[in-house]
Structure formats: structure tokens, C-alpha cells
Scaffold this motif. Structure first.
Motif, mmCIF file in Angstrom:
data_model
loop_
_atom_site.group_PDB
_atom_site.id
_atom_site.type_symbol
_atom_site.label_atom_id
_atom_site.label_comp_id
_atom_site.label_asym_id
_atom_site.label_seq_id
_atom_site.Cartn_x
_atom_site.Cartn_y
_atom_site.Cartn_z
ATOM 1 N N SER A 255 33.151 20.106 59.686
ATOM 2 C CA SER A 255 34.400 19.792 60.370
ATOM 3 C C SER A 255 34.411 18.348 60.893
ATOM 4 N N SER A 256 34.627 17.421 59.972
ATOM 5 C CA SER A 256 34.850 16.005 60.320
ATOM 6 C C SER A 256 33.741 15.367 61.143
ATOM 7 N N GLU A 257 32.483 15.647 60.776
ATOM 8 C CA GLU A 257 31.389 14.916 61.397
ATOM 9 C C GLU A 257 31.374 13.458 60.946
ATOM 10 N N ASN A 258 31.997 13.196 59.783
ATOM 11 C CA ASN A 258 32.106 11.841 59.241
ATOM 12 C C ASN A 258 33.326 11.805 58.330
ATOM 13 N N GLY A 259 33.520 10.681 57.641
ATOM 14 C CA GLY A 259 34.719 10.506 56.829
ATOM 15 C C GLY A 259 34.559 10.851 55.361
ATOM 16 N N LYS A 260 33.460 11.494 54.983
ATOM 17 C CA LYS A 260 33.267 11.857 53.581
ATOM 18 C C LYS A 260 34.146 13.050 53.221
ATOM 19 N N THR A 261 34.708 13.018 52.007
ATOM 20 C CA THR A 261 35.535 14.128 51.539
ATOM 21 C C THR A 261 35.415 14.267 50.028
ATOM 22 N N ARG A 262 35.539 15.495 49.561
ATOM 23 C CA ARG A 262 35.530 15.756 48.129
ATOM 24 C C ARG A 262 36.949 15.815 47.563
ATOM 25 N N PHE A 263 37.932 15.518 48.390
ATOM 26 C CA PHE A 263 39.330 15.592 47.958
ATOM 27 C C PHE A 263 39.608 14.760 46.703
ATOM 28 N N PRO A 264 39.198 13.481 46.630
ATOM 29 C CA PRO A 264 39.515 12.694 45.425
ATOM 30 C C PRO A 264 38.879 13.250 44.155
ATOM 31 N N GLU A 265 37.752 13.939 44.306
ATOM 32 C CA GLU A 265 37.089 14.531 43.146
ATOM 33 C C GLU A 265 37.951 15.615 42.514
ATOM 34 N N TYR A 266 38.622 16.399 43.348
ATOM 35 C CA TYR A 266 39.416 17.522 42.848
ATOM 36 C C TYR A 266 40.894 17.195 42.695
ATOM 37 N N PHE A 267 41.361 16.126 43.361
ATOM 38 C CA PHE A 267 42.776 15.776 43.298
ATOM 39 C C PHE A 267 42.970 14.300 42.928
ATOM 40 N N PRO A 268 42.485 13.899 41.741
ATOM 41 C CA PRO A 268 42.779 12.544 41.259
ATOM 42 C C PRO A 268 44.239 12.470 40.811
ATOM 43 N N VAL A 269 44.812 11.296 40.840
ATOM 44 C CA VAL A 269 46.227 11.162 40.501
ATOM 45 C C VAL A 269 46.503 11.585 39.059
ATOM 46 N N GLU A 270 45.510 11.474 38.192
ATOM 47 C CA GLU A 270 45.728 11.792 36.780
ATOM 48 C C GLU A 270 45.976 13.277 36.517
ATOM 49 N N ARG A 271 45.657 14.155 37.464
ATOM 50 C CA ARG A 271 45.784 15.588 37.187
ATOM 51 C C ARG A 271 47.235 16.052 37.146
ATOM 52 N N ASN A 272 48.138 15.335 37.826
ATOM 53 C CA ASN A 272 49.535 15.763 37.876
ATOM 54 C C ASN A 272 50.432 14.572 37.556
ATOM 55 N N LYS A 273 50.934 14.516 36.343
ATOM 56 C CA LYS A 273 51.727 13.367 35.922
ATOM 57 C C LYS A 273 53.067 13.300 36.635
ATOM 58 N N LYS A 274 53.473 14.345 37.342
ATOM 59 C CA LYS A 274 54.685 14.270 38.151
ATOM 60 C C LYS A 274 54.520 13.269 39.298
ATOM 61 N N LEU B 62 42.615 22.100 53.319
ATOM 62 C CA LEU B 62 42.601 22.840 52.065
ATOM 63 C C LEU B 62 41.448 23.815 52.014
ATOM 64 N N VAL B 63 40.335 23.446 52.635
ATOM 65 C CA VAL B 63 39.126 24.271 52.624
ATOM 66 C C VAL B 63 38.648 24.469 54.057
ATOM 67 N N GLU B 64 37.766 25.417 54.245
ATOM 68 C CA GLU B 64 37.196 25.654 55.573
ATOM 69 C C GLU B 64 36.089 24.652 55.887
ATOM 70 N N GLN B 65 35.293 24.294 54.868
ATOM 71 C CA GLN B 65 34.207 23.327 55.051
ATOM 72 C C GLN B 65 34.122 22.449 53.809
ATOM 73 N N ASN B 66 34.088 21.156 54.006
ATOM 74 C CA ASN B 66 34.162 20.209 52.904
ATOM 75 C C ASN B 66 32.914 20.181 52.030
ATOM 76 N N ASP B 67 31.725 20.292 52.622
ATOM 77 C CA ASP B 67 30.512 20.070 51.839
ATOM 78 C C ASP B 67 29.360 20.857 52.445
ATOM 79 N N ASN B 68 29.333 22.155 52.205
ATOM 80 C CA ASN B 68 28.329 23.020 52.816
ATOM 81 C C ASN B 68 27.946 24.124 51.830
ATOM 82 N N ILE B 69 26.640 24.320 51.630
ATOM 83 C CA ILE B 69 26.180 25.367 50.714
ATOM 84 C C ILE B 69 25.656 26.592 51.461
#
Length: 358
Positions: free
Chosen positions: A133-152, A82-89
Motif C-alpha cells: 500500500s504505497s510504501e513507494n512509487g513503484k507500480t506494475r500498472f504500465p506493464e499491464y496497461f501500455p497504450v498499445e493495448r487499446n487503440k481507442k 485496481l488491485v489490493e496489493q501491487n507487488d506481493n507474493i
């Protein structure tokens, strides 16, 4: 009287503008009115890493939202990254001009066009983990895509498994779709380079009594190479534990009796369209055919630093015979303009074909 006439003219003018707008949206139609469809999106990272490209991905999700009814869209499937880099400023301006937070916010906003309208199922990719690029298993995906955001999602999700950080997440999740002609379809997505326990969870899930007669569509980010459709193996990412495409086949897909379609992205090279896709069919342990499709078009439209993919997506039409899926490759970017509408459909044999899901 004159005032009433002027108001009427304004109303008819607005209706005319709306009609023109609908034509510009280039709505597509099904081959058979009894079909339903799923939309396949390749890796979005090339759209998301540059602010100037981001509207192109939003055009894709806007087009999908506009076609839900006339294409009878049951789900949207995305191959991840979804993104180019998961956690980089710290931005490398040779390859992006957005921080990770800006990228996550934008891709989240693009998918928001589908919230409350259709479920979308995302298999997270290598760029969605670690720092760059996958240096470890941390991801911000659940922060932005919790199940509650789309009731479908509520209507179809049937199972989920904790991610690498031990949190419940849609990274490993399963969804059921049913129709009189197709019976039960189970869509299962796995994290990038899934752990053994994730593969075992998936295998146990699809072996349950309620799913033993279901046909399973499996999505993981890395499965096939683009050059010869060989399975990925020995990738150099530090994320661990892991299974690459060949191990996913050996441990999950081949032994499972009811996986009939496996989808992935990840691979791709600069070049012709053929460099962005792959397809093969193999028998599993029960001699049932498994169709495997890789679709990652991010280098089209100018290479790695181009526009992100020229808007290409795939329409998977599930025909009412209950066994055939018609695959079409389409770009709403080209389709939205009369000047380029003739380029919106690809017609090569590897772009437009049918699969028989036994």
C-alpha cells in the motif's frame, strides 16, 4: 425437404436464444437520444482480490461493452485501486487469496473486454503502488496497461507525463472528446497523491490556448472523504513527495478556471450506501462551480471481505443541452436477473441527480 426444415428450425432457435440473451443483458437507454454517456467505475480491488469475486468485475466490463452503442458511451472512467496489493507474493488469507500477479492479470483481462471498443481512463490508487500500500512509487500498472493495448486511446489521448519511476505512463494522461453540443471536453487523470510537478503539468496543459475554452473533467484517486465530503488530508502513506486532496484543491483545482468536475474514489466505510459516496460543489477562483464526486462502493455486498461492490456503477449522461449531466446509479449484477431487476437502479437523491457543468 425434411432436412431443409430441420436446418431452418435450428437457425430460428439460435436467433431466439440470442434475443433472450440480449434481454438478460438488461440494456439501458438514454434519457434523450441526442445524449452521450461516460461510465464511472469505483475502486475494483474488492472484486479482484478474491477469485470468486473476479467474475463480477468482468460482468461490469462485459455489460459496458454490450451497451456502448445504445448508451453512446464515449469513455469509461475508473477511480483506481485496481488491485489490493501491487507487488506481493505472500498472501494474507484473511483479506485475499490472490498474489499480486494474479490480481493484475485478472483486472487486465476484465478491461480487455473494452479494448478496441471504447477508451477507459484509470486514476491509479494507493493499492496500485509500492508492495502492499504505497510504501513507494513503484507500480506494475504500465506493464499491464501500455497504450498499445487499446487503440481507442489513439483517437483521443493528447498528453502524458512520466510516472514516479520516470517512465511515460497513462497514470498521468489527458484525453479530448468533442460534440457539437458540448464542444471540447478534456479529461485529465493524475497518479495517487500527485507530485507537485504533476499538478503543474496538469495546470499548464489545461491553460493551453487549445484547451482554455474546454471544460475539464479531472480524476485523481484521493480527493473527498465519505463522511462529510471534506477533502482528504494528512494521509499516512509513505509515498513521497505527495499531495493529498486538500493540496490538490489548493494548488490545482481552485486556481484553474476550467475544471468543472472532479472525480475520486479511495474513501469508504462499511455501512449504508451513503458511506460509499460523497458530493459537494464549490466555487473556484473565478467563481465557476466545481462539482466533486467520490464513488467507491467496494464495501457494499458484504463489507471489506464481501463480494466487492454488488456491481454498482454510475452512468453519466451528457444531455444535448450542452450543460447538464444526468447521474444514475445502476448494477448490472442485479439487472441481469428478472428476480432482482427491480433492485438494479438506486433512486435516492444522492444516487440519481443532475449536475450543471457551466
Amino acid at each position: 425437404m425434411l432436412k431443409h426444415t430441420a436446418i431452418s428450425v435450428m437457425i430460428y432457435s439460435c436467433l431466439a436464444i440470442t434475443a433472450v440473451g440480449q434481454h438478460r443483458a438488461d440494456r439501458q437507454s438514454l434519457e434523450d437520444p441526442g445524449s452521450f454517456s461516460m461510465i464511472l467505475l469505483g475502486d475494483p480491488q474488492g472484486y479482484i482480490k478474491y477469485d470468486i469475486n473476479q467474475p463480477l468485475f468482468e460482468l461490469q466490463t462485459a455489460w459496458i461493452a454490450d451497451n456502448i452503442d445504445n448508451l453512446n458511451i464515449k469513455a469509461v472512467l475508473c477511480t483506481g485501486d485496481l488491485v489490493e496489493q501491487n507487488d506481493n507474493i505472500v498472501m494474507n488469507r484473511n483479506m485475499l487469496n490472490q498474489t499480486s500477479r494474479e490480481m493484475w492479470e485478472n483486472v487486465s483481462r476484465s478491461f480487455a473486454r473494452l479494448d478496441g471498443k471504447v477508451p477507459y481512463i484509470i486514476s491509479c490508487g494507493n493499492h496500485d503502488y509500492g508492495y502492499r500500500s504505497s510504501e513507494n512509487g513503484k507500480t506494475r500498472f504500465p506493464e499491464y496497461f501500455p497504450v498499445e493495448r487499446n487503440k481507442k486511446w489513439y483517437d483521443c489521448i493528447v498528453a502524458a507525463y512520466p510516472n514516479r519511476e520516470g517512465n511515460e505512463s497513462l497514470e498521468n494522461s489527458a484525453y479530448v472528446f468533442e460534440s457539437p453540443e458540448w464542444g471540447r471536453l478534456l479529461v485529465v487523470c493524475n497518479e495517487f497523491a500527485p507530485r507537485d510537478e504533476v499538478l503543474e503539468w496538469t495546470r499548464s496543459l489545461i491553460d493551453r490556448d487549445e484547451y482554455r475554452d474546454a471544460r475539464v473533467i479531472y480524476i485523481t484517486h484521493s480527493l473527498l472523504n465519505e463522511r462529510d465530503a471534506a477533502r482528504t488530508d494528512n494521509e499516512g502513506y509513505l509515498i513521497s513527495p505527495h499531495n493529498w486532496g486538500q493540496q490538490v484543491w489548493d494548488k490545482l483545482i481552485y486556481p484553474s478556471r476550467n475544471i468543472v468536475l472532479a472525480l475520486s474514489g479511495h474513501e469508504g466505510e462499511v455501512g449504508d450506501f451513503e458511506n460509499s459516496i460523497a458530493y459537494r460543489v464549490d466555487e473556484n477562483s473565478t467563481k465557476r462551480k466545481v462539482h466533486q464526486m467520490m464513488f467507491n462502493v467496494q464495501t457494499l455486498g458484504g463489507g471489506w471481505e464481501g463480494n466487492g461492490g454488488d456491481g454498482w456503477l454510475r452512468i453519466l449522461e451528457f444531455l444535448p443541452d450542452g450543460k447538464n449531466v444526468s447521474v444514475k446509479t445502476y448494477s448490472p449484477l442485479f439487472g441481469i436477473s428478472p428476480a432482482t431487476k427491480h433492485l438494479a437502479h438506486r433512486s435516492a437523491p444522492y444516487d440519481r441527480f443532475k449536475m450543471t457543468l457551466e
